[in-house]
Design a protein around this motif. Structure first.
Motif, mmCIF file in Angstrom:
data_model
loop_
_atom_site.group_PDB
_atom_site.id
_atom_site.type_symbol
_atom_site.label_atom_id
_atom_site.label_comp_id
_atom_site.label_asym_id
_atom_site.label_seq_id
_atom_site.Cartn_x
_atom_site.Cartn_y
_atom_site.Cartn_z
ATOM 1 N N ILE A 195 47.855 41.775 29.444
ATOM 2 C CA ILE A 195 48.272 43.179 29.331
ATOM 3 C C ILE A 195 49.601 43.414 30.048
ATOM 4 C CG2 ILE A 195 47.689 45.536 30.088
ATOM 5 C CD1 ILE A 195 44.713 44.768 29.529
ATOM 6 N N GLU A 199 52.754 42.116 28.472
ATOM 7 C CA GLU A 199 53.238 42.806 27.272
ATOM 8 C C GLU A 199 54.447 43.691 27.584
ATOM 9 O OE1 GLU A 199 51.948 42.119 24.388
ATOM 10 O OE2 GLU A 199 53.035 43.577 23.152
ATOM 11 N N ASN A 243 54.505 46.929 28.529
ATOM 12 C CA ASN A 243 54.422 48.369 28.223
ATOM 13 C C ASN A 243 54.576 49.134 29.541
ATOM 14 O OD1 ASN A 243 52.783 50.984 28.170
ATOM 15 N ND2 ASN A 243 52.953 50.528 25.985
ATOM 16 N N LEU A 244 55.647 49.917 29.636
ATOM 17 C CA LEU A 244 55.977 50.575 30.912
ATOM 18 C C LEU A 244 54.858 51.459 31.435
ATOM 19 C CD1 LEU A 244 59.250 52.033 32.108
ATOM 20 C CD2 LEU A 244 57.326 53.621 31.890
ATOM 21 N N VAL A 245 54.266 52.263 30.556
ATOM 22 C CA VAL A 245 53.228 53.204 30.998
ATOM 23 C C VAL A 245 52.024 52.447 31.549
ATOM 24 C CG1 VAL A 245 51.580 54.955 30.193
ATOM 25 C CG2 VAL A 245 53.975 55.063 29.469
ATOM 26 N N ILE A 246 51.568 51.463 30.818
ATOM 27 C CA ILE A 246 50.395 50.691 31.267
ATOM 28 C C ILE A 246 50.700 49.972 32.580
ATOM 29 C CG2 ILE A 246 48.872 48.747 30.719
ATOM 30 C CD1 ILE A 246 49.073 49.529 27.754
ATOM 31 N N ARG A 303 52.922 50.628 34.907
ATOM 32 C CA ARG A 303 53.019 51.544 36.053
ATOM 33 C C ARG A 303 51.645 52.078 36.443
ATOM 34 N NH1 ARG A 303 58.634 55.015 35.525
ATOM 35 N NH2 ARG A 303 59.970 53.165 35.546
ATOM 36 N N LEU A 337 54.252 59.851 35.346
ATOM 37 C CA LEU A 337 53.871 58.853 34.344
ATOM 38 C C LEU A 337 53.280 59.527 33.112
ATOM 39 C CD1 LEU A 337 53.694 55.862 33.755
ATOM 40 C CD2 LEU A 337 51.537 55.780 35.019
ATOM 41 N N ARG A 343 56.014 60.550 30.878
ATOM 42 C CA ARG A 343 56.599 59.393 30.169
ATOM 43 C C ARG A 343 55.755 58.966 28.976
ATOM 44 N NH1 ARG A 343 60.694 56.426 32.967
ATOM 45 N NH2 ARG A 343 60.742 55.298 30.998
ATOM 46 N N THR A 344 54.439 59.122 29.091
ATOM 47 C CA THR A 344 53.507 58.609 28.087
ATOM 48 C C THR A 344 53.789 59.122 26.680
ATOM 49 O OG1 THR A 344 51.846 58.506 29.823
ATOM 50 C CG2 THR A 344 51.033 58.387 27.558
ATOM 51 N N ARG A 352 51.820 45.432 16.940
ATOM 52 C CA ARG A 352 51.287 45.263 18.299
ATOM 53 C C ARG A 352 51.847 46.334 19.243
ATOM 54 N NH1 ARG A 352 48.647 41.023 21.118
ATOM 55 N NH2 ARG A 352 49.148 40.932 23.331
ATOM 56 N N PHE A 387 49.726 49.030 21.428
ATOM 57 C CA PHE A 387 49.831 49.175 22.885
ATOM 58 C C PHE A 387 50.220 50.597 23.295
ATOM 59 C CE2 PHE A 387 49.141 45.549 25.701
ATOM 60 C CZ PHE A 387 48.795 44.562 24.781
ATOM 61 N N SER A 419 47.995 52.991 25.533
ATOM 62 C CA SER A 419 48.538 53.552 26.779
ATOM 63 C C SER A 419 48.224 55.048 26.887
ATOM 64 C CB SER A 419 50.051 53.299 26.870
ATOM 65 O OG SER A 419 50.776 54.213 26.061
ATOM 66 N N LEU A 471 44.717 55.289 27.950
ATOM 67 C CA LEU A 471 44.605 54.937 29.370
ATOM 68 C C LEU A 471 44.995 56.112 30.263
ATOM 69 C CD1 LEU A 471 44.253 52.876 31.692
ATOM 70 C CD2 LEU A 471 46.623 52.156 31.282
ATOM 71 N N ILE A 472 46.098 56.755 29.948
ATOM 72 C CA ILE A 472 46.560 57.870 30.789
ATOM 73 C C ILE A 472 45.612 59.059 30.679
ATOM 74 C CG2 ILE A 472 48.419 59.587 31.069
ATOM 75 C CD1 ILE A 472 49.023 56.774 32.216
ATOM 76 N N LEU A 530 40.079 48.784 27.780
ATOM 77 C CA LEU A 530 41.435 48.385 27.397
ATOM 78 C C LEU A 530 41.535 46.860 27.339
ATOM 79 C CD1 LEU A 530 44.515 49.013 27.018
ATOM 80 C CD2 LEU A 530 44.701 48.939 29.513
ATOM 81 N N VAL A 562 42.447 44.784 23.968
ATOM 82 C CA VAL A 562 43.586 43.874 23.842
ATOM 83 C C VAL A 562 43.103 42.484 23.437
ATOM 84 C CG1 VAL A 562 45.380 42.662 25.179
ATOM 85 C CG2 VAL A 562 45.123 45.163 25.371
#
Lengths: 144, 144, 144, 144, 144, 144
Positions: free
Chosen positions: C47, C50, C52-55, C57, D61, D64-65, F107, F111, F115, F118-119, F129, F133
């Motif tokens: 993960i 990959e 992905n900035l959001v994930i 952080r 964050l 940003r998402t 992909r 992601f 994300s 996730l948030i 998650l 993945v």
């Protein structure tokens, strides 16, 4: 949750005179039963009027779910009530309590059903239990 | 969630004069603390008065849960607070914040506890976080 | 939930000899602790790789959440544990139990924390409580 | 959920004259859009002003998402909307509906998104669906 | 969820010969009924043996909840079943299905109860519905 | 979640040769994709064969929900994916990931969608998650 016009067995409960007796002990925890019904009916009409096939079929199916079959209507309404309580949806609880009142479910049966929801769902359910009991007492006053 | 009469260490917080100072900055997000307490006490009395054994024992057990043991009362109240926040129950959060204020938990400790609830529960928790912070500030004003 | 390499205070717990003693009493409820760790580390790597900035952080922020501040690390891990239990996430419970073992939380403290999760979350939590207790006993055997 | 000042493409929607037209058909289901915004902005300021690193980074964050990437902003807002609906958070739904209105998502797109939330989440979602539709109609009136 | 030794009305269902017929059609979705029972009994014993007052009282109270009162045992087990399904707890569903089999609830009654859980809880319930139906068929085979 | 035979655009993904390459890197987190599909199809057949009107109509309606309309199929599948992730249903996530693979979602798009889940859903989502993945990578290997 979506029936627009269930047969009302206890029409007396909804007469204007009983509404007055309700007003004598004002409802403290938010929307009154009358406001809830009005908002629900107005928005159900707006939603169904939109003509979204998936939503409209789901609303129709929801109504079918609680019709008598292998289980009777009262049992099904109690199942809907407890499911709504553990998922902590006050409006859904109000709806099923109203239906239970129409089906002449007793106060003891309501409390035993709520007790199952409380044990399954834990103390997080308590605020919803309070509002459910307040609603039920309101429905009893309306039915007198 | 169910204690009817916790020992209040900070009775000043509940004096009528501090209630006035609260009114000076009106509460925006729903029920005031005083309305919440009144509704909670009235309904707890109605529920316990019904005499349903399961419900009454659960309420008693709920009270026992937060008594000092291997963990002290403050830690247990913070555990109840974070559990309530991630399950997104405003009334439960209000109850545990009130207890935390009585136990003299600091603002920084409250914010760190809330931050854990936020990270575990995600952005869906944010509206409840706002109401929790608003409640905490209300409790601080009442305690002055 | 995301720390890849927390300082391990009790490395003995993870030695191969203690793993053998674990195998003497086979784990019944699913993934073993070793399998859980391996899967977790492999997927965390995939993960984070990959980009992905959001994930990424969020994973970093998650680690920061449990660092000492106004509250100490042990209290924060207990808050994470109870939040995980009421949200009924076995993997999250396993993670925080592992951290609690590293922080030398006592069995009585764990049980009191779990009891709060049980009362707040209700009987629906019981299957997760069983798995949590089984994990804790596994961690105790590993630490001997 | 946390952006304080998203670029508003439809500033007309927020002009005082359109607020009047809203008042002509009073909002029945709780907080008005204006009250929601005011409370949200006041509390966001109080929370961020506290300087809790974890909370402040999470808020940043969260913003940003929803920025454009492999998926465009409109799709991301719809994802946020449906996630909020199945998790039954009215305030989160209101926020994403507001953003969808700014991104000129159509009423049919909103209804199809809501229908997915309804089917995934079941009848327990219906009260939130009603409030979502009521909000969307309010946003449409404001934009006229 | 916690009864250790409910009176078994259908002991034939648990005889070794019927277990063989179960094995003829291997269980695909995880733990077998026998493994579930063994793990449940072993961990209940470990948990109750710990002597945590809150947990032990909750387990006892959970048992009391489903005893006959204003509602009969069958109705209460169906209420527990639907609450477990909408909260998506496979182990809890398995437990209540086992009790329903002991109380001679019919297949049609089970399916109608599950249908209410499906409509209230939505498509997210479907994987749990599949496992519930698989369990019920397993229980029917064991009872032959 | 219930379609039995979606048009498969990428039949190569399901050929026996690609299944072998999957076996070369064994799946660690539970049921393999093939086992999941087999169990799902067997139980869907058993459930639909029962002839419960409410359940059968719901399954049909569920299929309709993801058909193209104002929103295209890919967007709808992403909405179903994120709803499933925040509600933490691994099987539902697997289903929508499979459909996304058939619709040639990239992909990076997967992601970004994950994300958002996730948030919105917080760290409690992380174990799901990870499994999402892992499933996506499995689907990519199968499609090669």
């Amino acid at each position: 949750m979506t029936r627009k016009n269930p047969k009302r067995k206890r029409t007396k409960a909804l007469s204007s005179s009983s509404v007055e007796s309700r007003d004598a002990k004002p409802h403290e925890h938010g929307t009154s039963l009358e406001e809830f019904r009005h908002f629900r009916e107005r928005l159900n009409a707006e939603i169904l009027g939109e003509g979204n096939l998936v939503i409209n079929r789901f609303f129709a199916l929801d109504t079918r779910t609680y019709e008598a079959g292998a289980l009777d209507v009262r049992t099904k309404e109690l199942l809907g009530l407890v499911a709504s309580l553990v998922l902590r949806c006050d409006d859904c609880v109000t709806y099923h309590l109203t239906r239970c009142a129409e089906e002449r479910v007793s106060r003891a049966e309501i409390f035993e059903s709520l007790s199952i929801g409380l044990i399954v769902g834990g103390s997080i359910v308590i605020p919803h239990l309070r509002r459910a009991v307040d609603r039920w007492s309101e429905l009893e006053r309306l039915a007198r």
